[in-house]
Design a protein around this motif. Structure first.
Motif, short mmCIF file in Angstrom:
data_model
loop_
_atom_site.label_atom_id
_atom_site.label_comp_id
_atom_site.label_asym_id
_atom_site.label_seq_id
_atom_site.Cartn_x
_atom_site.Cartn_y
_atom_site.Cartn_z
N PHE A 64 93.08 73.03 10.51
CA PHE A 64 92.67 74.44 10.41
C PHE A 64 92.67 75.08 11.80
O PHE A 64 92.11 74.54 12.75
CB PHE A 64 91.28 74.54 9.78
CG PHE A 64 90.77 75.96 9.68
CD1 PHE A 64 91.27 76.80 8.71
CD2 PHE A 64 89.80 76.44 10.57
CE1 PHE A 64 90.81 78.10 8.61
CE2 PHE A 64 89.34 77.72 10.47
CZ PHE A 64 89.84 78.57 9.50
N HIS A 65 93.32 76.25 11.91
CA HIS A 65 93.42 76.93 13.20
C HIS A 65 92.42 78.09 13.31
O HIS A 65 92.19 78.80 12.34
CB HIS A 65 94.84 77.50 13.41
CG HIS A 65 95.82 76.47 13.88
ND1 HIS A 65 96.20 75.39 13.10
CD2 HIS A 65 96.51 76.36 15.05
CE1 HIS A 65 97.08 74.65 13.78
NE2 HIS A 65 97.28 75.22 14.95
N SER A 76 94.06 74.25 16.54
CA SER A 76 93.53 73.54 15.37
C SER A 76 92.20 72.91 15.72
O SER A 76 91.85 72.75 16.90
CB SER A 76 94.52 72.47 14.91
OG SER A 76 94.62 71.44 15.90
N VAL A 77 91.45 72.52 14.69
CA VAL A 77 90.18 71.83 14.91
C VAL A 77 90.41 70.57 15.74
O VAL A 77 89.62 70.25 16.65
CB VAL A 77 89.52 71.49 13.55
CG1 VAL A 77 88.32 70.56 13.74
CG2 VAL A 77 89.09 72.77 12.83
N GLU A 78 91.49 69.85 15.44
CA GLU A 78 91.80 68.63 16.18
C GLU A 78 92.00 68.92 17.67
O GLU A 78 91.51 68.18 18.53
CB GLU A 78 93.05 67.97 15.59
CG GLU A 78 93.44 66.66 16.27
CD GLU A 78 94.69 66.06 15.66
OE1 GLU A 78 94.93 64.85 15.89
OE2 GLU A 78 95.42 66.78 14.96
N TRP A 80 90.90 71.64 19.35
CA TRP A 80 89.65 72.08 19.94
C TRP A 80 88.80 70.87 20.33
O TRP A 80 88.11 70.88 21.36
CB TRP A 80 88.86 72.98 18.98
CG TRP A 80 89.29 74.42 18.98
CD1 TRP A 80 89.89 75.10 17.97
CD2 TRP A 80 89.14 75.35 20.06
NE1 TRP A 80 90.14 76.41 18.34
CE2 TRP A 80 89.68 76.58 19.61
CE3 TRP A 80 88.62 75.28 21.35
CZ2 TRP A 80 89.69 77.73 20.43
CZ3 TRP A 80 88.63 76.41 22.15
CH2 TRP A 80 89.17 77.63 21.68
N ALA A 81 88.87 69.83 19.51
CA ALA A 81 88.10 68.62 19.81
C ALA A 81 88.67 67.88 21.02
O ALA A 81 87.92 67.45 21.91
CB ALA A 81 88.06 67.69 18.60
N SER A 82 90.00 67.73 21.06
CA SER A 82 90.61 66.94 22.15
C SER A 82 90.71 67.72 23.45
O SER A 82 90.51 67.16 24.53
CB SER A 82 92.00 66.45 21.73
OG SER A 82 92.87 67.53 21.48
N ASP A 83 91.01 69.03 23.37
CA ASP A 83 91.16 69.82 24.59
C ASP A 83 89.86 70.50 25.02
O ASP A 83 89.68 70.78 26.21
CB ASP A 83 92.22 70.90 24.39
CG ASP A 83 93.62 70.32 24.25
OD1 ASP A 83 93.73 69.12 23.99
OD2 ASP A 83 94.59 71.06 24.41
N GLY A 84 88.99 70.75 24.06
CA GLY A 84 87.74 71.45 24.36
C GLY A 84 86.56 70.53 24.53
O GLY A 84 85.98 70.41 25.62
N LEU A 290 85.91 61.81 15.21
CA LEU A 290 85.95 62.17 13.79
C LEU A 290 87.31 62.75 13.41
O LEU A 290 87.83 62.47 12.31
CB LEU A 290 84.83 63.17 13.48
CG LEU A 290 84.72 63.64 12.03
CD1 LEU A 290 84.37 62.47 11.11
CD2 LEU A 290 83.67 64.73 11.90
N PHE A 291 87.90 63.53 14.32
CA PHE A 291 89.18 64.18 13.98
C PHE A 291 90.38 63.50 14.62
O PHE A 291 91.51 63.95 14.43
CB PHE A 291 89.12 65.65 14.39
CG PHE A 291 88.12 66.44 13.60
CD1 PHE A 291 88.33 66.70 12.26
CD2 PHE A 291 86.94 66.87 14.19
CE1 PHE A 291 87.40 67.41 11.51
CE2 PHE A 291 86.00 67.57 13.46
CZ PHE A 291 86.22 67.85 12.11
N ALA A 292 90.16 62.41 15.36
CA ALA A 292 91.29 61.69 15.96
C ALA A 292 91.50 60.32 15.35
O ALA A 292 92.61 59.79 15.37
CB ALA A 292 91.06 61.53 17.47
#
Length: 456
Positions: A64-65, A76-78, A80-84, A290-292
């Motif tokens: 989801f973007h 994407s949520v993924e 945002w998790a990895s870069d943010g 969780l998202f990786a």
């Protein structure tokens, strides 16, 4: 001249750290241990979610973007998790690295040489394993950095689950390995996984870092409302520059002052780390996991991964490469320098720590996403990261459990507090010995007519 006992201990492999270092270490590892258990739980949830009938929901949520497209931040949520979120993790890593280099054990070349050599070997050998496997199997070489990392939070979470009481010397060595690993990962990501550069955005990020330095070091402003908007701007510019956004976190962490000034009980870096570390260990890294970590672990998926040289290279690098690299690097440093193994421990303890360092979860998953563009290969390599980390964890647990009785005795000695004042007796004795030694040196210097500086 015969070396003193103190001199020998400072060159011991896995020697007990100083009183101050033990206190900093205990505070850091307490948070990382709790965070590691949350990280384990998040990884398990991700695997279950991705391997049940709800897997389509997992994919929709992960892909989801949202964001601000005008600023190039429609992610994407993924991502945002990895870069943010992982920027927070690397911000804490930057603080740790700065502290170790300025006031910690890494400030002394003699003390730093051993863990640095072990960590470098522990990064180089896994990369060579990956290259060898993929050269033979015709795989993609771009993933050579995937098995290089050590995940300290995941490793401590494993230790907490199995109940192994590692003494502070081993924990300090493991933490130092992880810090040097993080530095290696930062350099690798910045140099080898930056494909295109937007020089204007990069210049803006660097200008923001200069402003950060001036506000913190020169003007000495303390309000969060100065730094939070600036940090977000630096992060957004770094992301748009093409350099991985987590580098912004490292840079800001390393700009913080780690020394105390007159009237300060703790440095700004220490104060900020106390606030941010729980967020990093308990929220940012678990949400990234969780998202990786949600990959398919069905029999067919695992059999496909087992035929891919990229996946095999990662498993070999994490499981065998880390062991050979760290154990071999430690042995060579102890063999050819003045460093030696602590008399309380054996080389089996080195092997146990080397296996534990084969848990490469968080940064390995991040590098996997950067190294591969093909979704199928990415999924297989992620599965390989999980398998390699799991095999390393299980083997380390077996080795360390055999030594747990010895570790427990050492731990009880370090934490014994017979007078009940909240300060371990060992720390009190060491502080008294240091004070007495300083008094003797001062008296001897005055007796020789030598002026002794108060700032010595």
């Amino acid at each position: 001249m015969t070396p003193t006992r103190e001199h020998d201990e400072r060159n011991d492999v896995f020697a007990r750290p100083s009183v101050r270092e033990r206190r900093v270490l205990a505070d850091a590892l307490r948070t990382e241990t709790v965070g590691g258990m949350v990280l384990l739980a998040a990884a398990v949830v991700a695997l279950l979610w991705a391997n049940t009938p709800l897997n389509e929901l997992y994919d929709r949520v992960r892909d989801f973007h949202f964001g601000i497209p005008a600023l190039g931040l429609d992610l994407s949520v993924e991502h945002w998790a990895s870069d943010g979120l992982l920027t927070i993790f690397f911000f804490v890593a930057g603080i740790e690295l700065k502290r170790e280099l300025v006031v910690g054990e890494l400030r002394r070349p003699a003390a730093a040489a051993l863990p640095v050599v072990a960590a470098i070997c522990g990064m180089a050998v896994p990369a060579l394993f990956y290259v060898a496997v993929n050269a033979a199997g015709g795989g993609e070489m771009h993933g050579w950095a995937v098995p290089m990392a050590t995940d300290i939070a995941f490793a401590l979470g494993v230790l907490a689950v199995i109940g192994t009481n590692l003494p502070s010397g081993i924990r300090a060595f493991l933490l130092t390995l992880a810090i040097v690993d993080d530095l290696g990962a930062i350099i690798v990501i910045a140099i080898f996984y930056t494909s295109t550069l937007n020089m204007w955005a990069l210049a803006g990020a660097l200008a923001g870092l200069v402003v950060f330095y001036v506000l913190h070091q020169r003007l000495r402003l303390r309000g969060w409302y100065y730094y939070m908007p600036l940090a977000l701007a630096i992060w957004a510019l770094m992301y748009n520059s093409g350099v991985h956004a987590t580098i912004a976190g490292v840079a800001m962490g390393m700009l913080l002052r780690v020394t105390t000034r007159s009237g300060e009980k703790e440095s700004p870096a220490e104060r900020i780390e106390h606030l941010v570390r729980p967020v990093s260990a308990g929220v940012a890294v678990p949400l990234f996991a969780l998202f990786a970590a949600g990959v398919s672990v069905s029999g067919s998926a695992l059999s496909e991964a087992a035929r891919q040289p990229e996946a095999l290279g990662v498993v070999a690098g994490l499981y065998a490469g880390k062991l050979i690299g760290i154990f071999g690097g430690t042995y060579l440093a102890a063999r050819f320098t003045r460093a030696r193994l602590s008399s309380d421990l054996t080389w089996a303890d080195v092997a146990g720590v080397a296996m534990l360092a084969g848990i490469g979860f968080t940064v390995s998953l991040l590098v996997t996403e950067l190294a591969f563009t093909d979704p199928e290969t990415t999924e297989h390599v992620k599965a390989a990261v999980l398998i390699g980390s799991l095999l390393s964890a299980l083997t380390a647990c077996v080795i360390l459990k055999f030594r747990d009785a010895k570790y427990r005795r050492m731990w009880e000695e370090e934490t014994l507090d017979e007078d009940g004042d909240g300060i371990p007796d060992l720390d009190q004795r060491e502080e008294a010995e240091l004070a007495a030694r300083a008094a003797r040196e001062a008296a001897a210097a005055k007796g020789d007519g030598t002026w002794v500086s108060r700032d010595r």
